[in-house]
Design a protein around this motif. Sequence first.
Motif, short mmCIF file in Angstrom:
data_model
loop_
_atom_site.label_atom_id
_atom_site.label_comp_id
_atom_site.label_asym_id
_atom_site.label_seq_id
_atom_site.Cartn_x
_atom_site.Cartn_y
_atom_site.Cartn_z
N GLY A 255 0.82 -1.22 0.00
CA GLY A 255 0.00 0.00 0.00
C GLY A 255 0.84 1.26 0.00
N ASP A 256 1.95 1.23 0.77
CA ASP A 256 2.84 2.39 0.79
C ASP A 256 3.47 2.63 -0.58
N VAL A 257 3.85 1.54 -1.26
CA VAL A 257 4.43 1.68 -2.60
C VAL A 257 3.43 2.30 -3.55
N VAL A 258 2.18 1.89 -3.46
CA VAL A 258 1.13 2.45 -4.32
C VAL A 258 0.93 3.93 -4.01
N LEU A 259 0.91 4.28 -2.74
CA LEU A 259 0.75 5.68 -2.36
C LEU A 259 1.88 6.55 -2.93
N LYS A 260 3.11 6.05 -2.86
CA LYS A 260 4.26 6.79 -3.39
C LYS A 260 4.17 6.92 -4.90
N ALA A 261 3.72 5.87 -5.58
CA ALA A 261 3.61 5.91 -7.04
C ALA A 261 2.54 6.91 -7.47
N VAL A 262 1.39 6.90 -6.79
CA VAL A 262 0.32 7.84 -7.12
C VAL A 262 0.78 9.28 -6.84
N ALA A 263 1.46 9.48 -5.70
CA ALA A 263 1.95 10.82 -5.35
C ALA A 263 2.95 11.32 -6.38
N GLN A 264 3.84 10.43 -6.85
CA GLN A 264 4.83 10.82 -7.84
C GLN A 264 4.17 11.22 -9.15
N THR A 265 3.14 10.49 -9.54
CA THR A 265 2.39 10.84 -10.76
C THR A 265 1.77 12.22 -10.63
N ILE A 266 1.16 12.47 -9.48
CA ILE A 266 0.54 13.78 -9.25
C ILE A 266 1.59 14.88 -9.31
N LYS A 267 2.72 14.63 -8.65
CA LYS A 267 3.80 15.63 -8.61
C LYS A 267 4.33 15.92 -10.01
N ASP A 268 4.46 14.87 -10.82
CA ASP A 268 5.01 15.04 -12.17
C ASP A 268 4.07 15.77 -13.12
N MET A 269 2.76 15.72 -12.82
CA MET A 269 1.78 16.20 -13.79
C MET A 269 1.10 17.51 -13.40
N VAL A 270 1.55 18.12 -12.32
CA VAL A 270 1.04 19.45 -11.98
C VAL A 270 2.11 20.48 -12.29
N SER A 271 1.70 21.73 -12.41
CA SER A 271 2.65 22.80 -12.72
C SER A 271 3.23 23.39 -11.43
N LEU A 272 4.20 24.26 -11.60
CA LEU A 272 4.84 24.87 -10.44
C LEU A 272 3.88 25.78 -9.68
N ASN A 273 2.83 26.26 -10.34
CA ASN A 273 1.87 27.14 -9.69
C ASN A 273 0.81 26.37 -8.91
N ASP A 274 0.76 25.05 -9.06
CA ASP A 274 -0.24 24.23 -8.37
C ASP A 274 0.31 23.73 -7.04
N PHE A 275 -0.58 23.29 -6.19
CA PHE A 275 -0.18 22.88 -4.83
C PHE A 275 -0.73 21.49 -4.54
N PRO A 276 0.07 20.43 -4.73
CA PRO A 276 -0.38 19.08 -4.42
C PRO A 276 -0.02 18.69 -2.98
#
Length: 366
Positions: A255-276
């Motif tokens: 579950g932790d691995v999945v959480l990290k993978a989802v978080a990384q996807t979110i981080k990679d796909m938002v802009s610098l002006n967004d706040f994840p």
Amino acid sequence: MGFDLLQLVNLPRWNRKLLLGYWSIILFSIITTSVYNLVVLLRHDNQFAPLFTLNTLWMCLAMLCIEALHYWMNRSNDYIIIIGGAVISYGMVNSFPNVTALLTILYVPILISIFYFQIRKVIFSYIISLACLYSLFFFNLCYHSKYTVYDLIAMTLVLTIGGAAALAIMSRGSELMGHLRSSIASGQDLLIKNIIMDKLAKTDALTELYNHMAFHEYLDKLIEQGEKYNLSFQLALLDIDHFKKVNDTYGHRAGDVVLKAVAQTIKDMVSLNDFPARYGGEEFAIIFTDMELEKALYNLENIRKRIEEQHHEELKGQAVTISIGVHDYKKGCTKECLFSGADLALYEAKRNGRNRTVVHHTTKKQ
């Protein structure tokens, strides 16, 4: 020993100023001689002093050589500048031997060496100043009645004391620079530690996204700005579908691995002006700024599809999906209203089959 002043000042620029200063001394001697001749003329005296003597010519030729060496040699430029000071000092005393006070100009190379804050250059300047003094005395000054061996001894002592004082300045300068370096290093260490501590306080340790506290701090400020300047932004809540089943079936490590993978996807796909941020558990939040609702929905759909396409070895090659609820902030909307709308939209996405994006007051799948 000593510290490297090259890191603190632009030495080539200052070396050029020193060379211009040497030329100015030669020009000043010519101007002084001209004034002297003018006074002699007004007094109807015939004891004129020549404007351009052989010594003046030699000084000019020596300075031209110094200029050439300064231009072509990079590594020894500082020593060349010190030699230039010695040349000017030697030439001035040689040109005006009757002016006994002019002997003090032999201290010029030592003064110049202090500028470089390097002990070896002070020692070099002291040696070259002594060499100029003894050369002047034995080849010129000893033939003048104004000078005796006592003057040579006295001037030797003056230069020696001056050299010792310069070395003391170097020592004190090195000590001060040591304290300065230590203070700067301590300040930098403290600054780095504060930055690290601030980041740790605002970052979720597992996902490296902003944490719940940092998210609310940012949102409070954003709502305040929105009320003041009539700004709009979008709040999106993202929840991993059936995450409890993932933990129960594959374990919390998976579950932790999945959480990290989802978080990384979110981080990679938002802009610098967004706040994840990781809002809590398997729930994430994103604040989109500087865009319209349609653009935010487009970005969220890309995130949702990217996560759906990822397969995890920890889940035996299976993928996970996310449901998303979005609320578009407008002036007058409170924080509670904003979250309530995003929560209702997320609930609607879950109720209608999950793996979809729903906007508050809209049930249409994006």
